[in-house]
Design an enzyme around this catalytic site. Structure first.
Site, PDB file in Angstrom:
ATOM      1  N   CYS A  74       4.344   8.471  -3.129  1.00  0.00           N
ATOM      2  CA  CYS A  74       4.864   8.636  -4.494  1.00  0.00           C
ATOM      3  C   CYS A  74       6.280   9.200  -4.515  1.00  0.00           C
ATOM      4  O   CYS A  74       6.548  10.267  -3.963  1.00  0.00           O
ATOM      5  CB  CYS A  74       3.927   9.539  -5.294  1.00  0.00           C
ATOM      6  SG  CYS A  74       4.496   9.837  -6.976  1.00  0.00           S
ATOM      7  N   ARG A  77       7.196  12.700  -7.338  1.00  0.00           N
ATOM      8  CA  ARG A  77       6.524  13.976  -7.143  1.00  0.00           C
ATOM      9  C   ARG A  77       7.239  15.209  -7.678  1.00  0.00           C
ATOM     10  O   ARG A  77       6.685  16.301  -7.659  1.00  0.00           O
ATOM     11  CB  ARG A  77       6.210  14.163  -5.649  1.00  0.00           C
ATOM     12  CG  ARG A  77       5.064  13.312  -5.179  1.00  0.00           C
ATOM     13  CD  ARG A  77       4.787  13.557  -3.709  1.00  0.00           C
ATOM     14  NE  ARG A  77       5.536  12.664  -2.832  1.00  0.00           N
ATOM     15  CZ  ARG A  77       5.649  12.832  -1.522  1.00  0.00           C
ATOM     16  NH1 ARG A  77       5.111  13.901  -0.948  1.00  0.00           N
ATOM     17  NH2 ARG A  77       6.316  11.961  -0.784  1.00  0.00           N
ATOM     18  N   TRP A 245       4.393   8.052 -15.257  1.00  0.00           N
ATOM     19  CA  TRP A 245       4.980   6.947 -16.015  1.00  0.00           C
ATOM     20  C   TRP A 245       5.501   5.939 -15.007  1.00  0.00           C
ATOM     21  O   TRP A 245       5.570   6.206 -13.811  1.00  0.00           O
ATOM     22  CB  TRP A 245       6.103   7.431 -16.941  1.00  0.00           C
ATOM     23  CG  TRP A 245       7.088   8.325 -16.274  1.00  0.00           C
ATOM     24  CD1 TRP A 245       8.095   7.958 -15.429  1.00  0.00           C
ATOM     25  CD2 TRP A 245       7.151   9.758 -16.379  1.00  0.00           C
ATOM     26  NE1 TRP A 245       8.790   9.072 -14.996  1.00  0.00           N
ATOM     27  CE2 TRP A 245       8.235  10.195 -15.579  1.00  0.00           C
ATOM     28  CE3 TRP A 245       6.415  10.724 -17.090  1.00  0.00           C
ATOM     29  CZ2 TRP A 245       8.582  11.538 -15.452  1.00  0.00           C
ATOM     30  CZ3 TRP A 245       6.764  12.055 -16.966  1.00  0.00           C
ATOM     31  CH2 TRP A 245       7.838  12.447 -16.159  1.00  0.00           C
ATOM     32  N   GLU A 250       8.418  -1.204 -10.257  1.00  0.00           N
ATOM     33  CA  GLU A 250       6.992  -1.505 -10.037  1.00  0.00           C
ATOM     34  C   GLU A 250       6.606  -2.741 -10.830  1.00  0.00           C
ATOM     35  O   GLU A 250       5.825  -3.574 -10.380  1.00  0.00           O
ATOM     36  CB  GLU A 250       6.118  -0.324 -10.494  1.00  0.00           C
ATOM     37  CG  GLU A 250       6.361   0.960  -9.744  1.00  0.00           C
ATOM     38  CD  GLU A 250       5.382   2.040 -10.194  1.00  0.00           C
ATOM     39  OE1 GLU A 250       5.733   2.807 -11.124  1.00  0.00           O
ATOM     40  OE2 GLU A 250       4.276   2.113  -9.646  1.00  0.00           O
TER      41      GLU A 250
HETATM   42  N1  ARG Z   1       2.482   0.175  -8.770  1.00  0.00           N
HETATM   43  C1  ARG Z   1       1.392   0.242  -9.698  1.00  0.00           C
HETATM   44  C2  ARG Z   1       1.618  -0.749 -10.829  1.00  0.00           C
HETATM   45  O1  ARG Z   1       2.637  -1.362 -10.875  1.00  0.00           O
HETATM   46  C3  ARG Z   1       1.230   1.632 -10.276  1.00  0.00           C
HETATM   47  C4  ARG Z   1       1.149   2.763  -9.267  1.00  0.00           C
HETATM   48  C5  ARG Z   1       1.399   4.129  -9.878  1.00  0.00           C
HETATM   49  N2  ARG Z   1       2.708   4.199 -10.469  1.00  0.00           N
HETATM   50  C6  ARG Z   1       3.208   5.247 -11.123  1.00  0.00           C
HETATM   51  N3  ARG Z   1       4.396   5.152 -11.614  1.00  0.00           N
HETATM   52  N4  ARG Z   1       2.504   6.359 -11.309  1.00  0.00           N
HETATM   53  O2  ARG Z   1       0.833  -0.901 -11.724  1.00  0.00           O
END
Ligand code: ARG
Length: 370
Positions: A74, A77, A245, A250
């Site tokens: 992560c 953090r 968030w 991602e």
């Molecule tokens: N990578 C995952 C997604 O795109 C989520 C993982 C957690 N991500 C976060 N920002 N807490 O759905």
């Protein structure tokens, strides 16, 4: 030295004892708790009598935050100490779990101003009936295999089939929210439809180009990982969904860009009028940038918290400095920490990290179906 034979149950008790002692010592140190000896005796007695122990609310709250702090994959953090902990260890039925999950979603979504949170359901072990949430995330889109290819999220094809086998039928759009599958003990899971009111979504658009022409894309506001096990001081919580968030990449690079996910780069490239006849035109890279720009723009427009990867990397550097000041090592998995767009433009790319397991921790567990 004498050789002793130990049963596996005794080994379990021994390790829960040593894990508990290690955790209590760290907990006391970090929270400035003075009277640790009494609590230590109490926990050891509970383990001797029952084979396990339960955390105080303070231990649970701080332990969960430590698990986030120790999450090697992560980049977010910095905010580990600002997570809201819902103590739902008293949940006794699938319905109660579902109600707790809806409370979590409402709190975390917060009208778009996303708040990090975790919901901790009953611990496992010693004949306890704990829960498993079969979903990978509380909010996720279904994926359907059809003769014309996959409709929806290819990553969800297996779980979608399971839901269908359990009697669920989706509408068949590329963005059908999957139901929640909550399992109690060894029973078959119960399915619950998530009300629209609890699933905030963001329609995607680009600030000045129609990159989504022919395919209206959207994504949900809150990523709530629901299939990992939380371990604190030797106690296992197999259901402890947590959220932060989103970081834009991602969604823009991976969920929408990956060939094995929504695979939007070819469409975006065409919509941008790029020359896709040769790799060397860098059409994929250009499409990736605009797709990511669209995600950040859309979340901002919708008033939903999101962080770009440059800012996230800067925040991670602050986290590293904070931890150093606190006298703690920062462990990490480099291949996950670097963002999936322009990684070398962030500081994490130029450093190395030790991918060592530190408890409390979030652990991957095998899906209960399969
Ligand atoms: N990578 C995952 C997604 O795109 C989520 C993982 C957690 N991500 C976060 N920002 N807490 O759905």
């Amino acid at each position: 030295m004498s050789m002793q034979s130990t049963t596996s149950a005794e080994i379990g008790v021994q390790s829960i004892q040593s894990e508990a002692e290690l955790f209590l010592a760290r907990f006391a140190e970090e929270t400035g708790m003075e009277e640790i000896a009494a609590r230590r005796r109490e926990v050891l007695a509970e383990i001797t009598a029952t084979g396990t122990y339960s955390h105080t609310r303070e231990e649970l709250i701080h332990g969960a935050k430590m698990a986030w702090r120790n999450a090697n994959r992560c980049i977010g953090r910095l905010f580990w100490n600002r997570m809201h902990v819902f103590d739902e260890r008293g949940a006794a039925s699938e319905q109660e779990v579902f109600d707790a999950l809806l409370r979590h979603l409402a709190f975390a979504t917060n009208g778009g101003e996303i708040r990090p949170a975790i919901t901790i359901l009953p611990q496992a072990g010693e004949g306890r009936e704990s829960f498993r949430i079969w979903n990978h995330q509380l909010l996720r889109y279904a994926g359907y295999e059809s003769t014309a290819g996959i409709v929806g999220d290819p990553a969800s094809v297996g779980f979608t089939r399971i839901c269908e086998r359990l009697g669920w039928r989706g509408e068949g759009t590329p963005f059908d929210l999957l139901p929640l599958a909550v399992q109690h003990g060894g029973k078959p899971p119960r399915l619950f439809e998530i009300p629209r009111t609890h699933a905030l979504e963001v329609p995607l658009s680009h600030p000045d180009r129609d990159v989504f022409a022919g395919f209206s894309a959207k994504w949900y506001a809150v990523p709530v990982i629901s299939d990992m096990l939380l371990e604190i001081g030797g106690i296992r919580y197999p259901a402890a969904p947590f959220n932060g968030w989103y970081m834009g990449t991602e969604i823009g690079s991976r969920n929408l860009g990956d060939e094995a996910r929504y695979n939007l780069l070819p469409r975006v490239a065409v919509n941008l009028g790029l020359d896709t006849s040769s790799n060397a035109t860098l059409w994929k890279d250009r499409a990736l940038v605009e797709l990511n720009a669209a995600v950040l723009h859309s979340y901002r427009l919708a008033g939903v918290t999101i962080v770009d990867h440059h800012t996230a990397a800067q925040q991670f550097s602050i986290f590293e400095r904070n931890e150093e000041k606190a006298g703690r090592d920062v462990t990490g998995r480099w291949s996950w920490l670097i963002p999936p767009m322009s990684p070398s433009a962030t500081s994490v790319f130029h450093k190395s990290y030790e991918d060592r397991i530190v408890s409390p921790q979030f652990i991957h567990q095998n899906p209960p179906y399969a």
